[in-house]
Design a protein around this motif. Sequence first.
Motif, PDB file in Angstrom:
ATOM      1  N   MET A 173       3.657   2.315  13.291  1.00 31.70           N
ATOM      2  CA  MET A 173       3.842   1.922  11.900  1.00 31.70           C
ATOM      3  C   MET A 173       4.234   3.118  11.036  1.00 31.70           C
ATOM      4  O   MET A 173       3.694   4.200  11.172  1.00 31.70           O
ATOM      5  CB  MET A 173       2.542   1.323  11.341  1.00 31.70           C
ATOM      6  N   ILE A 174       5.157   2.885  10.107  1.00 31.96           N
ATOM      7  CA  ILE A 174       5.538   3.890   9.125  1.00 31.96           C
ATOM      8  C   ILE A 174       5.209   3.307   7.764  1.00 31.96           C
ATOM      9  O   ILE A 174       5.995   2.552   7.185  1.00 31.96           O
ATOM     10  CB  ILE A 174       7.035   4.223   9.213  1.00 31.96           C
ATOM     11  N   MET A 175       4.023   3.613   7.253  1.00 31.00           N
ATOM     12  CA  MET A 175       3.576   3.022   6.005  1.00 31.00           C
ATOM     13  C   MET A 175       3.121   4.136   5.073  1.00 31.00           C
ATOM     14  O   MET A 175       2.444   5.076   5.476  1.00 31.00           O
ATOM     15  CB  MET A 175       2.458   2.015   6.267  1.00 31.00           C
ATOM     16  N   LEU A 176       3.502   4.061   3.821  1.00 33.18           N
ATOM     17  CA  LEU A 176       3.366   5.184   2.909  1.00 33.18           C
ATOM     18  C   LEU A 176       1.937   5.522   2.518  1.00 33.18           C
ATOM     19  O   LEU A 176       1.558   6.672   2.458  1.00 33.18           O
ATOM     20  CB  LEU A 176       4.192   4.912   1.632  1.00 33.18           C
ATOM     21  N   GLY A 177       1.135   4.514   2.188  1.00 29.64           N
ATOM     22  CA  GLY A 177      -0.208   4.785   1.715  1.00 29.64           C
ATOM     23  C   GLY A 177      -0.213   5.604   0.442  1.00 29.64           C
ATOM     24  O   GLY A 177      -1.048   6.485   0.259  1.00 29.64           O
ATOM     25  N   ASP A 178       0.754   5.333  -0.472  1.00 29.59           N
ATOM     26  CA  ASP A 178       0.900   6.181  -1.653  1.00 29.59           C
ATOM     27  C   ASP A 178       0.403   5.525  -2.933  1.00 29.59           C
ATOM     28  O   ASP A 178       0.648   6.021  -4.020  1.00 29.59           O
ATOM     29  CB  ASP A 178       2.367   6.609  -1.826  1.00 29.59           C
ATOM     30  N   TRP A 179      -0.315   4.402  -2.837  1.00 31.32           N
ATOM     31  CA  TRP A 179      -0.884   3.798  -4.027  1.00 31.32           C
ATOM     32  C   TRP A 179      -2.150   4.560  -4.439  1.00 31.32           C
ATOM     33  O   TRP A 179      -2.864   5.107  -3.581  1.00 31.32           O
ATOM     34  CB  TRP A 179      -1.228   2.341  -3.770  1.00 31.32           C
ATOM     35  N   PRO A 180      -2.459   4.579  -5.729  1.00 34.49           N
ATOM     36  CA  PRO A 180      -3.648   5.312  -6.181  1.00 34.49           C
ATOM     37  C   PRO A 180      -4.956   4.673  -5.729  1.00 34.49           C
ATOM     38  O   PRO A 180      -5.999   5.328  -5.722  1.00 34.49           O
ATOM     39  CB  PRO A 180      -3.524   5.288  -7.715  1.00 34.49           C
ATOM     40  N   VAL A 181      -4.922   3.389  -5.359  1.00 33.74           N
ATOM     41  CA  VAL A 181      -6.111   2.708  -4.843  1.00 33.74           C
ATOM     42  C   VAL A 181      -5.954   2.553  -3.336  1.00 33.74           C
ATOM     43  O   VAL A 181      -4.966   1.975  -2.876  1.00 33.74           O
ATOM     44  CB  VAL A 181      -6.283   1.313  -5.486  1.00 33.74           C
ATOM     45  N   PRO A 182      -6.876   3.077  -2.528  1.00 35.82           N
ATOM     46  CA  PRO A 182      -6.721   3.017  -1.080  1.00 35.82           C
ATOM     47  C   PRO A 182      -6.973   1.622  -0.525  1.00 35.82           C
ATOM     48  O   PRO A 182      -7.788   0.860  -1.053  1.00 35.82           O
ATOM     49  CB  PRO A 182      -7.791   4.002  -0.573  1.00 35.82           C
ATOM     50  N   ALA A 183      -6.251   1.286   0.545  1.00 36.59           N
ATOM     51  CA  ALA A 183      -6.485   0.020   1.236  1.00 36.59           C
ATOM     52  C   ALA A 183      -7.686   0.163   2.157  1.00 36.59           C
ATOM     53  O   ALA A 183      -8.065   1.273   2.540  1.00 36.59           O
ATOM     54  CB  ALA A 183      -5.249  -0.358   2.051  1.00 36.59           C
ATOM     55  N   LYS A 184      -8.289  -0.955   2.519  1.00 40.29           N
ATOM     56  CA  LYS A 184      -9.401  -0.899   3.469  1.00 40.29           C
ATOM     57  C   LYS A 184      -8.832  -0.661   4.862  1.00 40.29           C
ATOM     58  O   LYS A 184      -7.720  -1.075   5.195  1.00 40.29           O
ATOM     59  CB  LYS A 184     -10.209  -2.194   3.407  1.00 40.29           C
ATOM     60  N   LEU A 185      -9.563   0.048   5.687  1.00 41.36           N
ATOM     61  CA  LEU A 185      -9.149   0.334   7.055  1.00 41.36           C
ATOM     62  C   LEU A 185     -10.302   0.028   8.012  1.00 41.36           C
ATOM     63  O   LEU A 185     -11.449   0.267   7.669  1.00 41.36           O
ATOM     64  CB  LEU A 185      -8.733   1.801   7.203  1.00 41.36           C
ATOM     65  N   PRO A 186      -9.995  -0.485   9.222  1.00 41.61           N
ATOM     66  CA  PRO A 186      -8.674  -0.912   9.708  1.00 41.61           C
ATOM     67  C   PRO A 186      -8.162  -2.106   8.911  1.00 41.61           C
ATOM     68  O   PRO A 186      -8.930  -2.808   8.269  1.00 41.61           O
ATOM     69  CB  PRO A 186      -8.920  -1.260  11.169  1.00 41.61           C
ATOM     70  N   LEU A 187      -6.848  -2.330   8.968  1.00 39.73           N
ATOM     71  CA  LEU A 187      -6.224  -3.330   8.115  1.00 39.73           C
ATOM     72  C   LEU A 187      -5.113  -4.075   8.832  1.00 39.73           C
ATOM     73  O   LEU A 187      -4.297  -3.478   9.527  1.00 39.73           O
ATOM     74  CB  LEU A 187      -5.626  -2.648   6.873  1.00 39.73           C
ATOM     75  N   ILE A 188      -5.087  -5.391   8.647  1.00 42.93           N
ATOM     76  CA  ILE A 188      -3.928  -6.197   9.025  1.00 42.93           C
ATOM     77  C   ILE A 188      -3.152  -6.450   7.742  1.00 42.93           C
ATOM     78  O   ILE A 188      -3.685  -7.022   6.795  1.00 42.93           O
ATOM     79  CB  ILE A 188      -4.354  -7.540   9.647  1.00 42.93           C
ATOM     80  N   GLY A 189      -1.914  -5.986   7.685  1.00 43.37           N
ATOM     81  CA  GLY A 189      -1.116  -6.128   6.480  1.00 43.37           C
ATOM     82  C   GLY A 189      -0.566  -7.540   6.324  1.00 43.37           C
ATOM     83  O   GLY A 189      -0.845  -8.435   7.122  1.00 43.37           O
ATOM     84  N   GLY A 190       0.233  -7.719   5.270  1.00 43.46           N
ATOM     85  CA  GLY A 190       0.907  -8.994   5.048  1.00 43.46           C
ATOM     86  C   GLY A 190       0.208  -9.888   4.049  1.00 43.46           C
ATOM     87  O   GLY A 190      -1.020  -9.947   4.015  1.00 43.46           O
ATOM     88  N   HIS A 191       1.009 -10.581   3.223  1.00 42.49           N
ATOM     89  CA  HIS A 191       0.428 -11.480   2.223  1.00 42.49           C
ATOM     90  C   HIS A 191       1.366 -12.624   1.850  1.00 42.49           C
ATOM     91  O   HIS A 191       1.171 -13.279   0.840  1.00 42.49           O
ATOM     92  CB  HIS A 191       0.054 -10.680   0.962  1.00 42.49           C
ATOM     93  N   GLU A 192       2.378 -12.883   2.682  1.00 40.86           N
ATOM     94  CA  GLU A 192       3.316 -13.967   2.400  1.00 40.86           C
ATOM     95  C   GLU A 192       3.317 -14.971   3.547  1.00 40.86           C
ATOM     96  O   GLU A 192       4.345 -15.332   4.089  1.00 40.86           O
ATOM     97  CB  GLU A 192       4.732 -13.415   2.197  1.00 40.86           C
ATOM     98  N   GLY A 193       2.141 -15.443   3.923  1.00 41.70           N
ATOM     99  CA  GLY A 193       2.027 -16.312   5.082  1.00 41.70           C
ATOM    100  C   GLY A 193       2.143 -17.786   4.761  1.00 41.70           C
ATOM    101  O   GLY A 193       1.698 -18.255   3.716  1.00 41.70           O
ATOM    102  N   VAL A 194       2.767 -18.539   5.677  1.00 39.62           N
ATOM    103  CA  VAL A 194       2.854 -19.989   5.586  1.00 39.62           C
ATOM    104  C   VAL A 194       2.402 -20.567   6.921  1.00 39.62           C
ATOM    105  O   VAL A 194       2.805 -20.097   7.980  1.00 39.62           O
ATOM    106  CB  VAL A 194       4.286 -20.459   5.282  1.00 39.62           C
TER     107      VAL A 194
END
Length: 337
Positions: free
Chosen positions: A61-82
């Motif tokens: 994976m090549i993911m930036l992680g450059d937001w000021p609020v950190p994501a939880k880890l470990p993490l499954i990405g994605g938010h546009e599921g049908v």
Amino acid sequence: MSHFEIPKSQVAAVVERAGDHPVKSQEQLAHGECLVKLECSGACHTDFHAAVSVQMGWLPMIMLGDWPVPAKLPLIGGHEGVGIIETTPHGLHCLNCEHCKKGREQNCSQALCSGFTVDGTFQEYVVSYVNHVTPIPDGLPSDAAASILCAGVTVYRAIKYMIPGAGGGLGHLAIQYAPVRGLCVIAIDTGEEKKELCLGLGAEKWIDFMESKDIVQEVKDTTGGQGAHSAVVTAATAGGYQQAIEYLRSGSTLMCNGLPGKAELSASIFWTVFKSISIIGSYVGNRQDAAEAVDIAAKGLVKVHFVTKPLSDLENVYVGMQTGKIAGRVVLDMSKE
């Protein structure tokens, strides 16, 4: 709701590790949760910003992680599921705080963000919240609906609440939602493929920011010298926001719609005040916005320009995002390997 047998494990793109990932059973679901068997998921620039650079076996994976609020880890990405609800829905979600009661549940302090604070849609099964599942109308295919649930809702709400990056995932949808609200579109982006896409979708003017000698003047020339009534900026860099202040006419609105990690909004205070420009931030949308955006798409007034790829090709998708080479959206088909 279907009644297929639910497996105990599944394939998922998990940041920090890869391979099988457990699936929640009916008994394990918490209050307000349901289990959805995913058919597909859109790949969004937000996912690219949210996580961190890791090496994950079959999926580097090549993911930036450059937001000021950190994501939880470990993490499954994605938010546009049908997909299809596989379990009996449980209970309710918050919806009782000040933000929720005012129709801004996306700003709720208790909100759990798919693919950021909770596991998202880059997997075969996802746990969702009953009140935040948007029904997909008959006749609208799952892959066509996936990107509407984030990119479409985001730009639709921005346009919906305006007072009066064009060729990308959000921008190409904004071009189509704008005429529904009675607006004419000037598209600003770069690349021949994006140009053809924007003009083909109904933009009245195309400006290539890599070729234009003066973007501000081109916008003013197109609008009779007065400037645009409003600007929906979906770019992940600061330049587009700064230029908008210069080409907007007096009494207009700058709608900030992108989520760059570290870019800052730099605008002339003098011209912002002198021209009476309103600067507004619009974050995704609420459940009503989602229902309206999907309904417009189901009527054929908006169509997502996308290509379908397997989940295992996610690395190349992110490379395309990073280099600005993707016109429209990419949808990940969970049935393909």
